[in-house]
Design an enzyme around this catalytic site. Structure first.
Site, mmCIF file in Angstrom:
data_model
loop_
_atom_site.group_PDB
_atom_site.id
_atom_site.type_symbol
_atom_site.label_atom_id
_atom_site.label_comp_id
_atom_site.label_asym_id
_atom_site.label_seq_id
_atom_site.Cartn_x
_atom_site.Cartn_y
_atom_site.Cartn_z
ATOM 1 N N ARG A 68 0.839 -1.209 0.000
ATOM 2 C CA ARG A 68 0.000 0.000 0.000
ATOM 3 C C ARG A 68 0.871 1.256 0.000
ATOM 4 O O ARG A 68 0.553 2.271 -0.633
ATOM 5 C CB ARG A 68 -0.942 -0.017 1.202
ATOM 6 C CG ARG A 68 -2.052 -1.058 1.066
ATOM 7 C CD ARG A 68 -3.099 -0.929 2.132
ATOM 8 N NE ARG A 68 -3.695 0.389 2.137
ATOM 9 C CZ ARG A 68 -4.447 0.837 3.159
ATOM 10 N NH1 ARG A 68 -4.638 0.070 4.233
ATOM 11 N NH2 ARG A 68 -4.977 2.030 3.121
ATOM 12 N N ASN A 106 -7.806 8.899 5.371
ATOM 13 C CA ASN A 106 -6.812 8.305 4.484
ATOM 14 C C ASN A 106 -5.435 8.272 5.148
ATOM 15 O O ASN A 106 -5.087 9.180 5.895
ATOM 16 C CB ASN A 106 -6.736 9.086 3.161
ATOM 17 C CG ASN A 106 -8.051 9.036 2.407
ATOM 18 O OD1 ASN A 106 -8.913 8.202 2.693
ATOM 19 N ND2 ASN A 106 -8.234 9.942 1.467
ATOM 20 N N ASP A 108 -2.737 7.620 3.154
ATOM 21 C CA ASP A 108 -1.847 7.592 1.992
ATOM 22 C C ASP A 108 -0.879 8.776 1.920
ATOM 23 O O ASP A 108 -0.026 8.818 1.033
ATOM 24 C CB ASP A 108 -2.688 7.512 0.692
ATOM 25 C CG ASP A 108 -3.707 8.657 0.589
ATOM 26 O OD1 ASP A 108 -4.825 8.405 0.109
ATOM 27 O OD2 ASP A 108 -3.399 9.796 1.011
ATOM 28 N N HIS A 125 -6.732 8.074 10.990
ATOM 29 C CA HIS A 125 -6.381 6.649 11.015
ATOM 30 C C HIS A 125 -4.885 6.431 10.875
ATOM 31 O O HIS A 125 -4.446 5.346 10.485
ATOM 32 C CB HIS A 125 -7.140 5.903 9.898
ATOM 33 C CG HIS A 125 -8.625 5.928 10.111
ATOM 34 N ND1 HIS A 125 -9.541 5.629 9.131
ATOM 35 C CD2 HIS A 125 -9.369 6.247 11.196
ATOM 36 C CE1 HIS A 125 -10.774 5.753 9.604
ATOM 37 N NE2 HIS A 125 -10.692 6.130 10.850
ATOM 38 N N CYS A 179 13.700 -0.056 22.117
ATOM 39 C CA CYS A 179 13.706 -1.129 23.131
ATOM 40 C C CYS A 179 14.388 -2.388 22.607
ATOM 41 O O CYS A 179 14.622 -3.339 23.335
ATOM 42 C CB CYS A 179 12.281 -1.449 23.588
ATOM 43 S SG CYS A 179 11.270 -2.263 22.322
ATOM 44 N N SER A 221 -17.688 6.547 2.549
ATOM 45 C CA SER A 221 -18.951 5.789 2.661
ATOM 46 C C SER A 221 -19.594 6.010 4.029
ATOM 47 O O SER A 221 -20.686 5.516 4.303
ATOM 48 C CB SER A 221 -18.658 4.303 2.463
ATOM 49 O OG SER A 221 -17.704 3.878 3.454
ATOM 50 N N ASN A 245 -19.460 12.906 -3.746
ATOM 51 C CA ASN A 245 -19.352 11.461 -3.919
ATOM 52 C C ASN A 245 -19.755 11.111 -5.346
ATOM 53 O O ASN A 245 -20.478 11.868 -5.984
ATOM 54 C CB ASN A 245 -20.271 10.773 -2.899
ATOM 55 C CG ASN A 245 -19.871 9.344 -2.620
ATOM 56 O OD1 ASN A 245 -19.864 8.524 -3.531
ATOM 57 N ND2 ASN A 245 -19.495 9.049 -1.384
ATOM 58 N N ALA A 260 -14.559 13.582 -6.961
ATOM 59 C CA ALA A 260 -14.230 14.683 -6.022
ATOM 60 C C ALA A 260 -12.981 15.442 -6.444
ATOM 61 O O ALA A 260 -12.850 16.636 -6.151
ATOM 62 C CB ALA A 260 -14.053 14.127 -4.616
HETATM 63 N N1 APR Z 1 -14.957 10.841 -6.030
HETATM 64 C C1 APR Z 1 -15.806 10.917 -4.957
HETATM 65 N N2 APR Z 1 -16.235 9.843 -4.267
HETATM 66 C C2 APR Z 1 -15.775 8.635 -4.668
HETATM 67 C C3 APR Z 1 -14.893 8.473 -5.773
HETATM 68 C C4 APR Z 1 -14.479 9.640 -6.446
HETATM 69 N N3 APR Z 1 -13.647 9.591 -7.514
HETATM 70 N N4 APR Z 1 -14.633 7.132 -5.920
HETATM 71 C C5 APR Z 1 -15.315 6.500 -4.936
HETATM 72 N N5 APR Z 1 -16.013 7.393 -4.204
HETATM 73 C C6 APR Z 1 -16.839 7.159 -3.014
HETATM 74 C C7 APR Z 1 -17.569 5.845 -2.966
HETATM 75 O O1 APR Z 1 -18.886 5.978 -3.529
HETATM 76 C C8 APR Z 1 -17.645 5.607 -1.447
HETATM 77 O O2 APR Z 1 -18.803 6.244 -0.897
HETATM 78 O O3 APR Z 1 -15.926 7.144 -1.935
HETATM 79 C C9 APR Z 1 -16.399 6.305 -0.895
HETATM 80 C C10 APR Z 1 -15.299 5.350 -0.496
HETATM 81 O O4 APR Z 1 -15.781 4.592 0.590
HETATM 82 P P1 APR Z 1 -14.811 3.530 1.290
HETATM 83 O O5 APR Z 1 -14.141 2.717 0.254
HETATM 84 O O6 APR Z 1 -15.624 2.859 2.347
HETATM 85 O O7 APR Z 1 -13.661 4.428 1.976
HETATM 86 P P2 APR Z 1 -13.752 5.253 3.326
HETATM 87 O O8 APR Z 1 -15.120 5.807 3.545
HETATM 88 O O9 APR Z 1 -12.635 6.209 3.311
HETATM 89 O O10 APR Z 1 -13.447 4.120 4.425
HETATM 90 C C11 APR Z 1 -13.332 4.557 5.767
HETATM 91 O O11 APR Z 1 -12.687 2.319 6.409
HETATM 92 O O12 APR Z 1 -11.470 0.387 6.056
HETATM 93 C C12 APR Z 1 -11.521 1.570 6.746
HETATM 94 O O13 APR Z 1 -9.608 2.626 7.585
HETATM 95 C C13 APR Z 1 -10.333 2.429 6.413
HETATM 96 O O14 APR Z 1 -10.206 4.832 6.413
HETATM 97 C C14 APR Z 1 -10.942 3.726 5.921
HETATM 98 C C15 APR Z 1 -12.340 3.683 6.479
#
Ligand code: APR
Length: 278
Positions: A68, A106, A108, A125, A179, A221, A245, A260
């Site tokens: 990652r 994120n 990243d 996180h 340690c 999400s 989104n 986004a």
């Molecule tokens: N632009 C805007 N929204 C987007 C795009 C994009 N290009 N691509 C995907 N999405 C939306 C999807 O519709 C979804 O609602 O981004 C969201 C991504 O959701 P997840 O994959 O669940 O990511 P996230 O909400 O960041 O997850 C939260 O879950 O696993 C843990 O620690 C991890 O930080 C993460 C947390």
């Protein structure tokens, strides 16, 4: 009133909170976690992103995070990251009369690489680019220095795929330089772990003691807590919500559908393009 009009109204839109998820970095080519192509659709989070998983097979987990990190380093901050970064710098200027904070889920590092002011960025996180000691008595935590002499096997195969090397053993993994006994682990928050208290306190303080006028919910999400809970906290205090989104949401006043990386800078144009110092 449209979102653009509200953002442009400097007498009403003075405190902005951004909550960022994997969807913002999707515009930089990084996988999200859920939905089509999501990491947790291809890999089992319970085998790779929990303390028990690390206990069971630290080599597998370390190589997943090395993969990652490799992907994150190949990616570049996009215009959405840069727009938030510009907003963070703008809010440092008292003339802007703007308070701003980004809560990113994120790990990243793309917001930091986009130049986001660190005082206005909370990595809820943790980060792929930090490590911490697993020994309870030791509180060692440090940013990951990419040229650390970490075991070569933590590098990723040229194919760029996640292909765990079964010959790796825990002795090969990085150990705590303080340690000398504890294994180092990725400095991220795993499922079942609490967020760092400092981060929760700072996020709560911003929301409780500033009146958030607008919350930008970007590419998430809203399935993981406590991050998801911040939306209700802001709403219950009269803050207005804009969701960016690829999917439309009916849960908010403004639902901005699309990538986004494109929709966010466009929506923030009234602020980013505004010359405060006229
Ligand atoms: N632009 C805007 N929204 C987007 C795009 C994009 N290009 N691509 C995907 N999405 C939306 C999807 O519709 C979804 O609602 O981004 C969201 C991504 O959701 P997840 O994959 O669940 O990511 P996230 O909400 O960041 O997850 C939260 O879950 O696993 C843990 O620690 C991890 O930080 C993460 C947390």
């Amino acid at each position: 009133m449209s979102l653009t009009e509200f953002i442009a109204d400097r007498s009403r839109c003075k405190t902005i909170l951004a909550l960022v998820g994997a969807g913002l970095s999707a515009g930089s080519g990084l996988d999200t976690f859920r939905g089509a192509g999501g990491l947790w659709n291809n890999y089992n989070a319970m085998d790779l992103a929990t303390p028990d998983a690390f206990e069971r097979d630290p080599c597998l987990v370390w190589q997943f995070y090395a993969y990652r990190r490799h992907c994150a380093l190949k990616a570049k901050p996009n215009s959405g990251h840069k727009a938030l970064s510009q907003l963070s710098r703008l809010s440092l200027d008292p003339e802007s009369r703007l308070s701003f904070l980004t809560l990113t889920q994120n790990v990243d590092g793309l917001s930091a690489r986009a130049g986001h002011d660190k005082r206005a960025l909370l990595e809820l996180h943790g980060s792929l680019f930090s490590v911490k000691c697993t020994s309870f008595e030791c509180a060692y935590k440090n940013d990951f220095n990419m040229d650390d002499p970490l075991v070569p096997a933590l590098s990723v195969p040229d194919s760029g795929d996640y292909l765990p090397d079964p010959s790796l053993s825990p002795e090969d993994l990085p150990h705590c330089p303080r340690c000398k006994t504890g294994l180092l682990r990725p400095g991220v928050v795993w499922f079942g772990e609490p967020l760092p208290f400092r981060v929760i306190d700072m996020a709560d303080e911003f929301i409780m003691f500033k009146k958030v006028d607008l919350m930008l919910v970007i590419g998430t999400s809203l399935t993981v807590w406590p991050a998801a809970g911040y939306v209700d906290m802001v709403k219950s205090r009269g803050g207005r919500i804009a969701i960016f989104n690829t999917e439309t949401s009916s849960e908010c006043e403004w639902s901005v559908e699309g990538n986004a990386a494109e929709t966010l800078p466009k929506a923030l144009e009234p602020l980013l393009g505004m010359e405060y110092l006229k």
